[in-house]
Design a protein around this motif. Structure first.
Motif, PDB file in Angstrom:
ATOM      1  N   TYR A   1      -4.502   4.939 -11.611  1.00  0.00           N
ATOM      2  CA  TYR A   1      -3.614   4.536 -10.519  1.00  0.00           C
ATOM      3  C   TYR A   1      -4.056   5.193  -9.209  1.00  0.00           C
ATOM      4  O   TYR A   1      -4.164   4.535  -8.163  1.00  0.00           O
TER       5      TYR A   1
ATOM      6  N   LYS B   1      -7.186   3.668  -7.816  1.00  0.00           N
ATOM      7  CA  LYS B   1      -6.937   2.353  -7.210  1.00  0.00           C
ATOM      8  C   LYS B   1      -6.337   2.505  -5.815  1.00  0.00           C
ATOM      9  O   LYS B   1      -6.775   1.853  -4.858  1.00  0.00           O
ATOM     10  N   VAL B   2      -5.359   3.392  -5.691  1.00  0.00           N
ATOM     11  CA  VAL B   2      -4.737   3.629  -4.394  1.00  0.00           C
ATOM     12  C   VAL B   2      -5.742   4.227  -3.428  1.00  0.00           C
ATOM     13  O   VAL B   2      -5.792   3.868  -2.248  1.00  0.00           O
TER      14      VAL B   2
ATOM     15  N   GLU C   1      -7.903   1.541  -2.026  1.00  0.00           N
ATOM     16  CA  GLU C   1      -7.168   0.767  -1.027  1.00  0.00           C
ATOM     17  C   GLU C   1      -7.116   1.524   0.297  1.00  0.00           C
ATOM     18  O   GLU C   1      -7.317   0.945   1.375  1.00  0.00           O
TER      19      GLU C   1
ATOM     20  N   HIS D   1      -2.857  -5.812   2.011  1.00  0.00           N
ATOM     21  CA  HIS D   1      -3.226  -5.789   0.589  1.00  0.00           C
ATOM     22  C   HIS D   1      -2.661  -4.542  -0.094  1.00  0.00           C
ATOM     23  O   HIS D   1      -2.107  -4.627  -1.206  1.00  0.00           O
ATOM     24  N   HIS D   2      -2.795  -3.401   0.558  1.00  0.00           N
ATOM     25  CA  HIS D   2      -2.292  -2.142   0.003  1.00  0.00           C
ATOM     26  C   HIS D   2      -0.792  -2.213  -0.241  1.00  0.00           C
ATOM     27  O   HIS D   2      -0.294  -1.835  -1.312  1.00  0.00           O
TER      28      HIS D   2
ATOM     29  N   GLN E   1       1.087  -4.968  -0.496  1.00  0.00           N
ATOM     30  CA  GLN E   1       1.405  -5.996  -1.484  1.00  0.00           C
ATOM     31  C   GLN E   1       1.171  -5.480  -2.901  1.00  0.00           C
ATOM     32  O   GLN E   1       1.939  -5.799  -3.821  1.00  0.00           O
ATOM     33  N   GLU E   2       0.120  -4.685  -3.083  1.00  0.00           N
ATOM     34  CA  GLU E   2      -0.154  -4.105  -4.396  1.00  0.00           C
ATOM     35  C   GLU E   2       0.969  -3.150  -4.808  1.00  0.00           C
ATOM     36  O   GLU E   2       1.425  -3.159  -5.951  1.00  0.00           O
ATOM     37  N   SER E   3       1.412  -2.316  -3.870  1.00  0.00           N
ATOM     38  CA  SER E   3       2.498  -1.392  -4.166  1.00  0.00           C
ATOM     39  C   SER E   3       3.783  -2.148  -4.472  1.00  0.00           C
ATOM     40  O   SER E   3       4.505  -1.814  -5.427  1.00  0.00           O
TER      41      SER E   3
ATOM     42  N   SER F   1       4.021  -5.171  -5.637  1.00  0.00           N
ATOM     43  CA  SER F   1       3.839  -5.837  -6.925  1.00  0.00           C
ATOM     44  C   SER F   1       4.051  -4.864  -8.075  1.00  0.00           C
ATOM     45  O   SER F   1       4.722  -5.180  -9.065  1.00  0.00           O
ATOM     46  N   ARG F   2       3.496  -3.636  -7.950  1.00  0.00           N
ATOM     47  CA  ARG F   2       3.642  -2.634  -9.013  1.00  0.00           C
ATOM     48  C   ARG F   2       5.106  -2.297  -9.256  1.00  0.00           C
ATOM     49  O   ARG F   2       5.562  -2.239 -10.399  1.00  0.00           O
TER      50      ARG F   2
END
Length: 243
Positions: free
Chosen positions: A190, A193-194, A197, A219-220, A222-224, A226-227
Protein backbone atom coordinates in the motif's frame (compact mmCIF):
# COMPACT_ATOMS: atom_id res chain seq x y z
CA UNK A 1 -25.63 6.81 23.98
CA UNK A 2 -26.64 3.94 21.72
CA UNK A 3 -25.86 3.87 18.00
CA UNK A 4 -29.55 4.51 17.25
CA UNK A 5 -29.67 7.50 19.61
CA UNK A 6 -26.44 8.87 18.14
CA UNK A 7 -27.98 8.69 14.67
CA UNK A 8 -31.11 10.52 15.86
CA UNK A 9 -28.97 13.16 17.56
CA UNK A 10 -26.91 13.66 14.41
CA UNK A 11 -30.08 14.07 12.34
CA UNK A 12 -31.53 16.63 14.75
CA UNK A 13 -28.22 18.50 14.92
CA UNK A 14 -28.05 18.80 11.12
CA UNK A 15 -31.67 19.95 10.93
CA UNK A 16 -31.15 22.66 13.57
CA UNK A 17 -27.83 23.67 12.04
CA UNK A 18 -29.54 24.15 8.65
CA UNK A 19 -32.29 26.25 10.25
CA UNK A 20 -29.69 28.44 11.95
CA UNK A 21 -27.51 28.91 8.87
CA UNK A 22 -30.52 29.70 6.68
CA UNK A 23 -31.76 32.30 9.16
CA UNK A 24 -34.95 30.42 9.94
CA UNK A 25 -33.69 30.44 13.52
CA UNK A 26 -32.45 34.03 13.58
CA UNK A 27 -29.24 35.21 15.29
CA UNK A 28 -30.00 36.22 18.88
CA UNK A 29 -33.31 34.39 18.98
CA UNK A 30 -34.16 31.96 21.74
CA UNK A 31 -34.07 28.29 20.84
CA UNK A 32 -37.17 26.15 21.50
CA UNK A 33 -37.03 24.37 24.85
CA UNK A 34 -35.64 20.85 25.07
CA UNK A 35 -39.16 19.64 25.82
CA UNK A 36 -40.57 21.32 22.68
CA UNK A 37 -37.71 20.07 20.50
CA UNK A 38 -38.14 16.52 21.80
CA UNK A 39 -41.89 16.58 21.12
CA UNK A 40 -41.54 18.15 17.66
CA UNK A 41 -38.77 15.78 16.54
CA UNK A 42 -40.32 12.81 18.39
CA UNK A 43 -37.04 11.99 20.14
CA UNK A 44 -35.87 11.74 23.74
CA UNK A 45 -34.46 14.66 25.68
CA UNK A 46 -31.11 12.86 25.75
CA UNK A 47 -31.03 13.09 21.95
CA UNK A 48 -31.95 16.79 22.12
CA UNK A 49 -29.28 17.54 24.74
CA UNK A 50 -26.60 15.91 22.59
CA UNK A 51 -27.67 17.81 19.47
CA UNK A 52 -27.76 21.16 21.29
CA UNK A 53 -24.38 20.46 22.91
CA UNK A 54 -22.90 20.03 19.41
CA UNK A 55 -24.46 23.30 18.28
CA UNK A 56 -22.87 25.06 21.25
CA UNK A 57 -19.51 23.36 20.69
CA UNK A 58 -19.48 24.72 17.13
CA UNK A 59 -20.37 28.24 18.24
CA UNK A 60 -23.87 28.19 16.75
CA UNK A 61 -25.72 28.55 20.05
CA UNK A 62 -24.94 29.95 23.46
CA UNK A 63 -26.40 29.16 26.85
CA UNK A 64 -27.48 31.96 29.19
CA UNK A 65 -27.82 31.08 32.85
CA UNK A 66 -31.47 31.02 33.83
CA UNK A 67 -32.66 32.18 30.41
CA UNK A 68 -32.12 29.22 28.10
CA UNK A 69 -30.24 28.59 24.87
CA UNK A 70 -29.98 31.28 22.18
CA UNK A 71 -28.77 31.33 18.59
CA UNK A 72 -25.33 32.98 18.54
CA UNK A 73 -25.26 36.46 17.04
CA UNK A 74 -22.55 35.39 14.59
CA UNK A 75 -24.00 31.93 13.90
CA UNK A 76 -24.53 32.47 10.17
CA UNK A 77 -20.90 33.49 9.75
CA UNK A 78 -19.16 30.69 11.61
CA UNK A 79 -16.04 29.36 9.89
CA UNK A 80 -16.14 26.09 8.01
CA UNK A 81 -15.33 23.22 10.36
CA UNK A 82 -14.51 19.54 10.13
CA UNK A 83 -14.41 18.04 13.61
CA UNK A 84 -12.73 14.81 14.67
CA UNK A 85 -16.14 13.54 15.76
CA UNK A 86 -17.49 14.00 12.24
CA UNK A 87 -14.68 11.84 10.84
CA UNK A 88 -15.28 8.94 13.20
CA UNK A 89 -17.33 7.18 10.52
CA UNK A 90 -15.97 5.84 7.26
CA UNK A 91 -18.83 7.42 5.30
CA UNK A 92 -17.75 10.89 6.47
CA UNK A 93 -14.14 10.21 5.49
CA UNK A 94 -15.37 9.30 2.00
CA UNK A 95 -17.29 12.60 1.80
CA UNK A 96 -14.13 14.49 2.74
CA UNK A 97 -12.16 12.60 0.09
CA UNK A 98 -14.80 13.59 -2.48
CA UNK A 99 -14.23 17.23 -1.56
CA UNK A 100 -10.46 16.79 -1.75
CA UNK A 101 -10.74 15.36 -5.27
CA UNK A 102 -11.70 18.78 -6.65
CA UNK A 103 -9.57 20.80 -4.25
CA UNK A 104 -6.29 18.94 -4.73
CA UNK A 105 -6.62 18.68 -8.50
CA UNK A 106 -6.68 22.46 -8.96
CA UNK A 107 -4.16 22.99 -6.17
CA UNK A 108 -1.65 20.73 -7.94
CA UNK A 109 -2.10 22.63 -11.20
CA UNK A 110 -1.39 25.96 -9.52
CA UNK A 111 1.60 24.49 -7.67
CA UNK A 112 3.05 23.27 -10.96
CA UNK A 113 2.62 26.71 -12.52
CA UNK A 114 4.01 28.72 -9.59
CA UNK A 115 6.37 26.53 -7.54
CA UNK A 116 9.80 27.78 -6.50
CA UNK A 117 13.01 25.86 -5.88
CA UNK A 118 12.36 26.18 -2.14
CA UNK A 119 8.89 24.69 -2.60
CA UNK A 120 10.35 21.65 -4.35
CA UNK A 121 12.77 21.14 -1.47
CA UNK A 122 9.92 21.24 1.07
CA UNK A 123 7.78 18.81 -0.94
CA UNK A 124 10.66 16.36 -1.31
CA UNK A 125 11.52 16.61 2.40
CA UNK A 126 7.94 15.67 3.32
CA UNK A 127 8.10 12.73 0.92
CA UNK A 128 11.33 11.49 2.55
CA UNK A 129 9.79 11.82 6.00
CA UNK A 130 6.91 9.53 5.00
CA UNK A 131 9.47 6.81 4.23
CA UNK A 132 11.29 7.36 7.52
CA UNK A 133 8.16 7.00 9.67
CA UNK A 134 6.58 4.19 7.65
CA UNK A 135 6.25 1.85 10.66
CA UNK A 136 4.06 4.35 12.51
CA UNK A 137 0.74 4.84 10.63
CA UNK A 138 -0.19 7.93 12.65
CA UNK A 139 3.19 9.58 12.05
CA UNK A 140 3.01 8.61 8.38
CA UNK A 141 -0.41 10.31 8.15
CA UNK A 142 1.07 13.48 9.67
CA UNK A 143 3.95 13.38 7.17
CA UNK A 144 1.43 12.87 4.36
CA UNK A 145 -0.46 15.97 5.57
CA UNK A 146 2.83 17.92 5.55
CA UNK A 147 3.37 16.81 1.95
CA UNK A 148 0.00 18.20 0.86
CA UNK A 149 0.60 21.39 2.86
CA UNK A 150 3.91 21.90 1.03
CA UNK A 151 2.05 21.62 -2.28
CA UNK A 152 -0.55 24.12 -1.02
CA UNK A 153 2.24 26.59 -0.20
CA UNK A 154 3.66 26.10 -3.69
CA UNK A 155 0.46 27.59 -5.15
CA UNK A 156 1.53 30.95 -3.65
CA UNK A 157 -2.14 31.30 -2.66
CA UNK A 158 -2.40 31.62 1.11
CA UNK A 159 -6.05 30.55 1.11
CA UNK A 160 -5.07 27.09 -0.09
CA UNK A 161 -2.38 26.98 2.57
CA UNK A 162 -4.77 28.05 5.32
CA UNK A 163 -7.41 25.51 4.31
CA UNK A 164 -4.97 22.60 4.09
CA UNK A 165 -3.32 23.64 7.34
CA UNK A 166 -6.72 23.77 9.04
CA UNK A 167 -7.73 20.32 7.81
CA UNK A 168 -4.37 18.90 8.90
CA UNK A 169 -4.37 15.18 9.64
CA UNK A 170 -8.09 15.05 8.83
CA UNK A 171 -6.90 15.10 5.22
CA UNK A 172 -5.24 11.70 5.48
CA UNK A 173 -6.98 8.72 7.08
CA UNK A 174 -4.25 6.52 8.65
CA UNK A 175 -3.63 3.39 6.60
CA UNK A 176 -4.42 1.20 9.61
CA UNK A 177 -8.07 2.09 9.01
CA UNK A 178 -7.89 0.72 5.48
CA UNK A 179 -5.51 -2.15 6.30
CA UNK A 180 -6.71 -2.88 9.83
CA UNK A 181 -6.36 -6.66 9.70
CA UNK A 182 -3.83 -6.99 6.88
CA UNK A 183 -0.25 -8.29 6.93
CA UNK A 184 2.92 -6.21 7.02
CA UNK A 185 3.38 -7.08 3.34
CA UNK A 186 0.00 -5.53 2.54
CA UNK A 187 0.98 -2.37 4.42
CA UNK A 188 4.25 -2.15 2.49
CA UNK A 189 2.52 -2.72 -0.85
CA UNK A 190 0.00 0.00 0.00
CA UNK A 191 2.76 2.43 1.00
CA UNK A 192 4.68 1.69 -2.22
CA UNK A 193 1.57 2.38 -4.31
CA UNK A 194 0.91 5.68 -2.56
CA UNK A 195 4.60 6.59 -2.85
CA UNK A 196 4.47 6.02 -6.62
CA UNK A 197 1.37 8.23 -6.88
CA UNK A 198 3.12 10.96 -4.88
CA UNK A 199 6.31 10.73 -6.94
CA UNK A 200 4.34 11.10 -10.17
CA UNK A 201 2.70 14.23 -8.77
CA UNK A 202 6.00 15.69 -7.57
CA UNK A 203 7.68 15.05 -10.92
CA UNK A 204 4.90 16.91 -12.73
CA UNK A 205 5.19 19.86 -10.34
CA UNK A 206 8.99 19.96 -10.74
CA UNK A 207 8.61 20.01 -14.53
CA UNK A 208 5.91 22.68 -14.25
CA UNK A 209 3.59 20.46 -16.27
CA UNK A 210 0.22 21.85 -15.17
CA UNK A 211 -2.00 19.36 -17.01
CA UNK A 212 -0.02 16.35 -15.83
CA UNK A 213 0.06 17.64 -12.24
CA UNK A 214 -3.73 17.93 -12.24
CA UNK A 215 -4.06 14.44 -13.71
CA UNK A 216 -1.64 12.99 -11.14
CA UNK A 217 -3.47 14.63 -8.22
CA UNK A 218 -6.85 13.52 -9.55
CA UNK A 219 -5.59 9.95 -9.99
CA UNK A 220 -4.14 9.90 -6.47
CA UNK A 221 -7.37 11.13 -4.92
CA UNK A 222 -9.54 8.81 -7.01
CA UNK A 223 -7.44 5.84 -5.89
CA UNK A 224 -7.82 6.83 -2.24
CA UNK A 225 -11.55 7.36 -2.69
CA UNK A 226 -11.87 3.98 -4.39
CA UNK A 227 -9.94 2.20 -1.60
CA UNK A 228 -12.12 3.64 1.14
CA UNK A 229 -15.35 3.14 -0.82
CA UNK A 230 -14.48 -0.54 -1.21
CA UNK A 231 -13.79 -0.74 2.52
CA UNK A 232 -17.19 0.83 3.22
CA UNK A 233 -18.94 -1.63 0.90
CA UNK A 234 -17.17 -4.57 2.57
CA UNK A 235 -18.19 -3.33 6.01
CA UNK A 236 -21.78 -2.96 4.84
CA UNK A 237 -21.85 -6.49 3.42
CA UNK A 238 -20.40 -7.89 6.64
CA UNK A 239 -22.96 -6.02 8.72
CA UNK A 240 -25.80 -7.22 6.48
CA UNK A 241 -24.52 -10.80 6.60
CA UNK A 242 -24.21 -10.76 10.37
CA UNK A 243 -27.72 -9.34 10.74
Amino acid sequence: MTEHSASLSDGLFRKLEAQIRSGELAPGSKMPSQKDLAETAKVSRTVVREAVARLTAQGLTTSRQGSGVFVADTAQYQAFQVTREELAELTDIIKLLEMRLALETEMAGLAAARRTTADIGAIRAALRLMDEVFDDPQAAARADSAFHLAIARATQNHYYERLIEFLGVRLVPPRNMYLRDESDEAHRAYAAKVRAEHEDLVDAIIRMDVARARDAARHHMQESLSRHSQLSETALLQATGSG
